[in-house]
Write a protein that holds these residues in place. Structure first.
Motif, mmCIF file in Angstrom:
data_model
loop_
_atom_site.group_PDB
_atom_site.id
_atom_site.type_symbol
_atom_site.label_atom_id
_atom_site.label_comp_id
_atom_site.label_asym_id
_atom_site.label_seq_id
_atom_site.Cartn_x
_atom_site.Cartn_y
_atom_site.Cartn_z
ATOM 1 N N LEU A 1 7.735 3.064 8.649
ATOM 2 C CA LEU A 1 8.625 1.710 8.235
ATOM 3 C C LEU A 1 8.273 1.781 7.103
ATOM 4 O O LEU A 1 9.045 1.779 5.986
ATOM 5 C CB LEU A 1 8.878 0.376 8.908
ATOM 6 C CG LEU A 1 9.189 1.311 10.506
ATOM 7 C CD1 LEU A 1 8.793 -0.761 11.411
ATOM 8 C CD2 LEU A 1 10.913 0.577 10.574
ATOM 9 N N GLU A 2 7.471 1.226 6.411
ATOM 10 C CA GLU A 2 6.632 1.483 5.051
ATOM 11 C C GLU A 2 7.343 1.984 4.205
ATOM 12 O O GLU A 2 7.891 2.004 2.672
ATOM 13 C CB GLU A 2 5.179 1.376 4.986
ATOM 14 C CG GLU A 2 4.816 0.313 5.819
ATOM 15 C CD GLU A 2 3.307 0.272 5.485
ATOM 16 O OE1 GLU A 2 3.058 -1.588 5.006
ATOM 17 O OE2 GLU A 2 2.895 0.821 5.928
ATOM 18 N N ILE A 3 7.398 3.790 4.308
ATOM 19 C CA ILE A 3 7.059 4.925 3.679
ATOM 20 C C ILE A 3 9.018 4.932 3.349
ATOM 21 O O ILE A 3 9.535 5.306 2.117
ATOM 22 C CB ILE A 3 7.214 6.298 3.703
ATOM 23 C CG1 ILE A 3 5.934 5.886 4.335
ATOM 24 C CG2 ILE A 3 7.963 7.474 3.200
ATOM 25 C CD1 ILE A 3 5.245 7.757 4.981
ATOM 26 N N GLU A 4 10.002 4.609 4.406
ATOM 27 C CA GLU A 4 11.330 4.359 4.532
ATOM 28 C C GLU A 4 12.084 3.303 3.413
ATOM 29 O O GLU A 4 12.441 3.272 2.351
ATOM 30 C CB GLU A 4 12.349 4.162 5.735
ATOM 31 C CG GLU A 4 13.539 4.110 5.827
ATOM 32 C CD GLU A 4 14.090 3.675 7.384
ATOM 33 O OE1 GLU A 4 14.337 4.119 7.679
ATOM 34 O OE2 GLU A 4 13.812 2.301 7.628
ATOM 35 N N ARG B 1 -5.117 -5.699 12.672
ATOM 36 C CA ARG B 1 -3.897 -4.730 11.800
ATOM 37 C C ARG B 1 -3.666 -3.227 12.005
ATOM 38 O O ARG B 1 -4.777 -2.897 11.157
ATOM 39 C CB ARG B 1 -4.105 -5.974 10.537
ATOM 40 C CG ARG B 1 -2.509 -5.503 10.114
ATOM 41 C CD ARG B 1 -2.782 -6.708 8.758
ATOM 42 N NE ARG B 1 -0.797 -6.473 8.816
ATOM 43 C CZ ARG B 1 -1.496 -5.061 6.999
ATOM 44 N NH1 ARG B 1 -1.844 -4.880 7.226
ATOM 45 N NH2 ARG B 1 -0.343 -5.299 6.633
ATOM 46 N N PRO B 2 -2.661 -2.730 12.354
ATOM 47 C CA PRO B 2 -2.773 -1.661 11.775
ATOM 48 C C PRO B 2 -2.755 -1.515 10.327
ATOM 49 O O PRO B 2 -2.498 -1.819 9.666
ATOM 50 C CB PRO B 2 -1.147 -1.080 12.625
ATOM 51 C CG PRO B 2 -1.209 -2.212 13.205
ATOM 52 C CD PRO B 2 -1.635 -3.292 13.044
ATOM 53 N N ALA B 3 -3.098 0.080 10.205
ATOM 54 C CA ALA B 3 -3.420 0.216 8.431
ATOM 55 C C ALA B 3 -1.911 0.537 7.644
ATOM 56 O O ALA B 3 -1.240 0.847 8.397
ATOM 57 C CB ALA B 3 -4.156 1.296 8.629
ATOM 58 N N ASP B 4 -2.410 0.092 6.569
ATOM 59 C CA ASP B 4 -1.086 0.215 5.240
ATOM 60 C C ASP B 4 -1.201 1.847 5.224
ATOM 61 O O ASP B 4 -2.112 2.425 4.829
ATOM 62 C CB ASP B 4 -0.992 -1.015 4.574
ATOM 63 C CG ASP B 4 -1.204 -1.843 4.674
ATOM 64 O OD1 ASP B 4 -0.014 -2.910 4.783
ATOM 65 O OD2 ASP B 4 -2.233 -2.554 5.059
ATOM 66 N N HIS B 5 0.085 2.383 5.328
ATOM 67 C CA HIS B 5 -0.147 3.441 4.932
ATOM 68 C C HIS B 5 0.158 3.369 2.571
ATOM 69 O O HIS B 5 0.802 2.163 2.527
ATOM 70 C CB HIS B 5 2.039 4.067 4.288
ATOM 71 C CG HIS B 5 1.517 5.785 4.425
ATOM 72 N ND1 HIS B 5 1.830 5.834 2.723
ATOM 73 C CD2 HIS B 5 1.495 6.634 4.947
ATOM 74 C CE1 HIS B 5 1.767 7.309 2.580
ATOM 75 N NE2 HIS B 5 1.682 7.318 4.044
ATOM 76 N N ARG B 6 -0.316 4.464 1.841
ATOM 77 C CA ARG B 6 -0.189 4.281 0.494
ATOM 78 C C ARG B 6 1.113 3.871 0.128
ATOM 79 O O ARG B 6 2.387 3.604 0.290
ATOM 80 C CB ARG B 6 -0.608 5.029 -0.002
ATOM 81 C CG ARG B 6 -0.172 5.957 -0.219
ATOM 82 C CD ARG B 6 -0.144 7.573 -0.785
ATOM 83 N NE ARG B 6 0.295 8.745 -0.834
ATOM 84 C CZ ARG B 6 1.721 9.066 -1.889
ATOM 85 N NH1 ARG B 6 1.762 8.057 -2.177
ATOM 86 N NH2 ARG B 6 2.019 9.837 -1.390
ATOM 87 N N GLN C 1 2.324 -3.303 -6.409
ATOM 88 C CA GLN C 1 1.471 -4.729 -6.675
ATOM 89 C C GLN C 1 -0.342 -4.567 -6.485
ATOM 90 O O GLN C 1 -0.501 -4.913 -7.489
ATOM 91 C CB GLN C 1 2.446 -5.785 -7.290
ATOM 92 C CG GLN C 1 1.054 -6.894 -7.608
ATOM 93 C CD GLN C 1 1.488 -8.350 -8.150
ATOM 94 O OE1 GLN C 1 3.242 -7.973 -7.837
ATOM 95 N NE2 GLN C 1 0.651 -8.668 -8.860
ATOM 96 N N PHE C 2 0.275 -4.272 -4.962
ATOM 97 C CA PHE C 2 -1.361 -5.039 -4.154
ATOM 98 C C PHE C 2 -1.822 -4.043 -3.448
ATOM 99 O O PHE C 2 -3.001 -4.156 -2.629
ATOM 100 C CB PHE C 2 -1.146 -6.302 -3.004
ATOM 101 C CG PHE C 2 -1.033 -7.551 -4.076
ATOM 102 C CD1 PHE C 2 -1.403 -8.335 -4.767
ATOM 103 C CD2 PHE C 2 1.211 -8.183 -4.008
ATOM 104 C CE1 PHE C 2 -0.675 -9.145 -4.898
ATOM 105 C CE2 PHE C 2 0.843 -8.581 -4.978
ATOM 106 C CZ PHE C 2 0.504 -9.821 -5.605
ATOM 107 N N GLY C 3 -1.217 -3.021 -3.383
ATOM 108 C CA GLY C 3 -1.216 -1.823 -1.879
ATOM 109 C C GLY C 3 -1.641 -1.837 -1.135
ATOM 110 O O GLY C 3 -2.356 -0.854 -0.034
#
Length: 204
Positions: free
Chosen positions: A180-183, A80-85, A37-39
């Motif tokens: 971890l985000e992708i998982e 803050r480390p970048a988020d993965h898409r 929702q928020f990217g």
């Protein structure tokens, strides 16, 4: 965030009747839907700190003995480390070659031989659902799963004692936090498209 900006917080809870596996799965789904929702992920999930802060180390006997335990602190240069898409995929099967638009390998009953960091998925041969989704050093992780078939009493032993095959996606540019985000997104995708988590997920 309270110290630096005077932030205030509020919370909301939802009681779940299920076991720890169901709670962990619900957490994955909520995090992934937030990301879609928020990217981006919630500010402090996946071990992240807000801009301007360095996180504390862990707190265990080994770190204390080595003199490596440290409290977090403010640092104006820390970011803050970048988020993965977001990788939530509700349109493809979890076994598809283009699932979540990641560069998946073909399915194989052999372990990947070359050193590679990324995500992986495990299924029974030609199965429509997955047995497990993971991330990290792929060869080492798949080897560790295979070893569970020889560990008496391990909760995943029955699953990993069967004939299985795996597929992986090398993601050399991703940080551990992004993996971890992708998982998380892949587990949520599996749950929302099949109705359940992979069979051995969250069994430890």
């Amino acid at each position: 965030m309270r110290t630096a900006d005077g932030a205030e917080f509020e919370f909301s809870i939802a009681e779940l009747a299920g076991d720890v596996r169901e709670r962990k799965l619900a957490e994955c789904v909520l995090l992934s839907e937030h990301r879609a929702q928020f990217g981006r992920s919630p500010t402090a999930n996946f071990g992240r700190m807000p801009d301007g802060w360095v996180k504390s180390t862990g707190n265990n006997a080994a770190l204390v003995t080595a003199g490596r335990r440290a409290r977090g602190y403010q640092d104006p240069h820390a970011s803050r480390p970048a988020d993965h898409r977001p990788a939530l995929d509700l349109g493809r099967a979890p076994t598809a070659r283009d699932w979540a638009e990641l560069p998946w390998s073909s399915w194989s009953s052999r372990l990947v031989s070359e050193p590679m960091v990324g995500v992986y998925r495990i299924r029974r041969p030609a199965g429509a659902r997955l047995v497990y989704i993971g991330q990290g050093q792929i060869h080492a992780r798949l080897t560790a799963h295979a070893a569970k078939s020889r560990r008496e009493g391990h909760r995943q032993r029955a699953v990993f004692s069967q004939a299985l095959e795996s597929s992986w996606a090398g993601l050399p540019g991703c940080s551990p936090t992004q993996l971890l985000e992708i998982e998380c997104d892949l587990i949520a995708s599996h749950a929302l498209t099949t109705g359940s988590a992979p069979e051995a997920q969250f069994l430890g």
